[in-house]
Motif scaffolding. Structure first.
Motif, PDB file in Angstrom:
ATOM      1  N   UNK A 167     -27.192 -14.287  50.075  1.00  0.00           N
ATOM      2  CA  UNK A 167     -27.717 -13.168  49.295  1.00  0.00           C
ATOM      3  C   UNK A 167     -29.234 -13.212  49.361  1.00  0.00           C
ATOM      4  N   UNK A 168     -29.840 -12.078  49.637  1.00  0.00           N
ATOM      5  CA  UNK A 168     -31.303 -12.021  49.720  1.00  0.00           C
ATOM      6  C   UNK A 168     -31.894 -11.714  48.344  1.00  0.00           C
ATOM      7  N   UNK A 169     -33.071 -12.267  48.102  1.00  0.00           N
ATOM      8  CA  UNK A 169     -33.789 -11.898  46.875  1.00  0.00           C
ATOM      9  C   UNK A 169     -34.477 -10.565  47.117  1.00  0.00           C
ATOM     10  N   UNK A 174     -30.275  -7.243  41.548  1.00  0.00           N
ATOM     11  CA  UNK A 174     -30.608  -7.344  40.123  1.00  0.00           C
ATOM     12  C   UNK A 174     -29.784  -8.470  39.499  1.00  0.00           C
ATOM     13  N   UNK A 175     -30.473  -9.553  39.131  1.00  0.00           N
ATOM     14  CA  UNK A 175     -29.783 -10.746  38.650  1.00  0.00           C
ATOM     15  C   UNK A 175     -30.711 -11.509  37.719  1.00  0.00           C
ATOM     16  N   UNK A 179     -34.823 -14.093  40.589  1.00  0.00           N
ATOM     17  CA  UNK A 179     -35.799 -13.100  40.135  1.00  0.00           C
ATOM     18  C   UNK A 179     -36.782 -12.699  41.217  1.00  0.00           C
ATOM     19  N   UNK A 180     -36.436 -12.889  42.446  1.00  0.00           N
ATOM     20  CA  UNK A 180     -37.343 -12.541  43.530  1.00  0.00           C
ATOM     21  C   UNK A 180     -38.057 -13.764  44.065  1.00  0.00           C
ATOM     22  N   UNK A 181     -38.587 -13.624  45.258  1.00  0.00           N
ATOM     23  CA  UNK A 181     -39.221 -14.738  45.943  1.00  0.00           C
ATOM     24  C   UNK A 181     -40.726 -14.655  45.780  1.00  0.00           C
ATOM     25  N   UNK A 182     -41.305 -15.638  45.105  1.00  0.00           N
ATOM     26  CA  UNK A 182     -42.754 -15.691  44.924  1.00  0.00           C
ATOM     27  C   UNK A 182     -43.364 -16.518  46.054  1.00  0.00           C
TER      28      UNK A 182
END
Length: 543
Positions: A167-169, A174-175, A179-182
């Protein structure tokens, strides 16, 4: 050699991602195809795009063409990157002699794969997930581990394929956890993994399971519903046994420490005596933790004798191999030290002797299927829905105490593929050979005393260094004071100040501070051992 046909690349699996890639992502793929030799770039491109490359649309911008044998960097240079193939093995990478160029090239390819994945993760034209049912992934790929190592080509394909099905960020994923890749956070994660900076929860899991097996009502009603429980472990065992008892509400006073002999092995007769004493007091013995490779001495408890006692009194037997010992199962020469390891549960830490980056720890349980699930699951329907459209037996998250976790097992799997069982065996045998070399060098050398008699059981070599100033000191108590305060701690501090080498020291029971040399780095050589001895003597000559 298990290097061909590992991943299924047939037309049955192609097309699932057709048309899902943007020009920016495709450009990464094309760059990889140009740089990788032997057709590997095309394979990786297929895995990423999901189809054989189509002709460009009219007017579409084409990637720059490069001559064969160049690196594809679009400027005059003397790069040799494209000339380096990956048909050879992990053993050609560092710490292999002259392995720096190969290592840098291989890791650059891995970075290119990661960067392409990052770009794609932010591309709204791509899929959030290239979904396949778990049984389909099992059929499409061969997950079996082999004795022989795979090629580096295969390892790169595995890296790409793993990311393909993850699964890609994605901006549209929406999870609450992902929370996304910083980018800076990612850089920090890479840095800490590279430095391999430092985990003991498996032993607590074992204690938790042993308690639940004997008293399942404790899960809902708590410790007030069960009698006074007691656990047993060696006085040389890891502190995590007591820490686990404290965390589970059993209490550190309920962990009874069993005497060890002079080499650090638990004494079975004392274990049985203490079990009988506890039962006479009305306590309930529920857990015995043996150790295979103690932290300080590297001792292996007599597992067969301990197992017999546990069976006699119906007590859960756990073996903590986390310190070092579990990985000896990889070595035909040394696995005899683990005879009797068939316990109720076993802790195994590949992030130690096998050099898997921290952390990677496993608990192996010889109990009926479902024990861990029943012990730990909370049926949180907002996370573990029972009406998902795939086989729920693959949804194992409710077994664990933690919720969000890294996929730690992937590191071990990929390294095992790259090294093969024989590669791990060679690495472990080499470390034990180096420890024996150190022991033979210093056991009769002037200025050294061994902490216990006899050859070390593992890679732990424990010794005192006696500088000339205290070597012939007649007052034994005064000499002990000097050794404890003014030798090992001072030499260690000087090592750190000079930055030349590092080795641990500590006391153990009534033994004052001594050096504990643990050899687990596959890059170490006989010359490094010689250097350590010379450096200890140089830094301690005036003490």
């Amino acid at each position: 050699m298990a290097s061909h046909g590992f991943w299924s690349l047939g037309g049955d699996n192609a097309g699932a991602n057709t048309g899902s890639q943007s020009p920016s992502t495709r450009a990464w793929c094309q760059a990889a195809a140009q740089k990788l030799s032997g057709g590997i770039g095309s394979k990786l491109c297929l895995l990423n795009v999901g189809e054989v490359e189509k002709p460009a649309e009219p007017g579409a911008k084409q990637p720059p063409q490069t001559d064969a044998g160049t690196c594809g960097c679009n400027k005059s240079c003397n790069c040799t990157k494209a000339a380096v193939g990956f048909s050879d093995l992990y053993s050609t990478l560092l710490p292999a002699t002259d392995g720096d160029t190969k290592t840098m090239t291989f890791l650059q390819e891995v970075v290119d794969i990661l960067l392409a994945y990052i770009v794609e993760s932010f591309d709204r034209e791509t899929k959030v997930i290239d979904f396949h049912y778990p049984n389909e992934l099992l059929q499409m790929n061969n997950w079996e581990l082999q004795d022989e190592p795979a090629t580096l080509d295969d390892i790169l394909i595995s890296c790409r394929a793993t990311l393909k099905y993850a699964i890609k960020t994605h901006p549209r994923y929406f999870n609450q956890l992902s929370t996304g890749l910083d980018m800076v956070g990612l850089a920090a994660d890479w840095l800490t993994s590279t430095a391999n900076t430092n985990g003991a929860i498996s032993n607590m899991y074992a204690m938790l399971l042993a308690r639940f097996k004997m008293f399942p009502e404790v899960k809902e009603k708590g410790m007030s519903s069960v009698p006074r429980l007691v656990a047993f472990t060696s006085e040389h065992s890891h502190f995590s046994i007591k820490k686990g008892a404290a965390a589970l509400g059993i209490g550190t006073e309920s962990v009874i420490c069993i005497k060890a002999d002079q080499s650090g092995k638990l004494i079975p007769a004392d274990l049985e005596r203490r079990i009988l004493e506890a039962k006479q007091k009305g306590f309930v013995p529920f857990f015995v933790s043996a150790t295979a490779g103690t932290t300080v001495y590297g001792a292996f408890d007599p597992l067969i004798a301990i197992s017999d006692i546990c069976k006699k009194y119906n007590i859960w037997m756990h073996v903590d191999q986390g310190a070092w010992g579990g990985s000896l199962l990889m070595s035909r020469r040394h696995r005899w030290k683990l005879d009797g390891v068939e316990a109720n549960s076993v802790t195994w830490n590949p992030h130690k002797m096998m050099s898997v980056p921290l952390q990677c720890s496993a608990l192996l349980v010889r109990e009926e299927q479902g024990l861990m699930q029943n012990c730990n699951q909370m049926h949180a329907c907002y996370l573990f829905q029972q009406d998902k459209h795939y086989d729920l037996s693959y949804d194992t998250g409710d077994k664990a105490l933690q919720c969000g976790r890294h996929v730690d097992i992937f590191k071990l799997w990929l390294m095992w593929r790259a090294k093969g069982t024989i590669g791990f065996e060679a690495q472990i045998d080499k470390c034990l050979e180096l420890s024996e070399y150190l022991y033979n060098k210093i056991k009769d050398r002037e200025g050294y005393e061994m902490v216990f008699d006899g050859k070390p059981q593992h890679t732990n070599v424990c010794f005192w260094y006696l500088p000339p100033g205290i070597r012939y000191m007649e007052d034994k108590e005064e000499r002990k004071k000097h050794l404890h305060k003014q030798v090992a701690p001072v030499i260690k501090a000087r090592m750190m100040e000079y930055g030349t080498t590092m080795v641990s020291y500590q006391p153990q029971g009534d033994k004052v501070n001594f050096f504990r040399m643990v050899i687990s780095n596959p890059a170490a050589t006989f010359e490094d051992i010689d250097f350590l001895i010379e450096e200890i003597e140089r830094l301690g000559q005036d003490l």
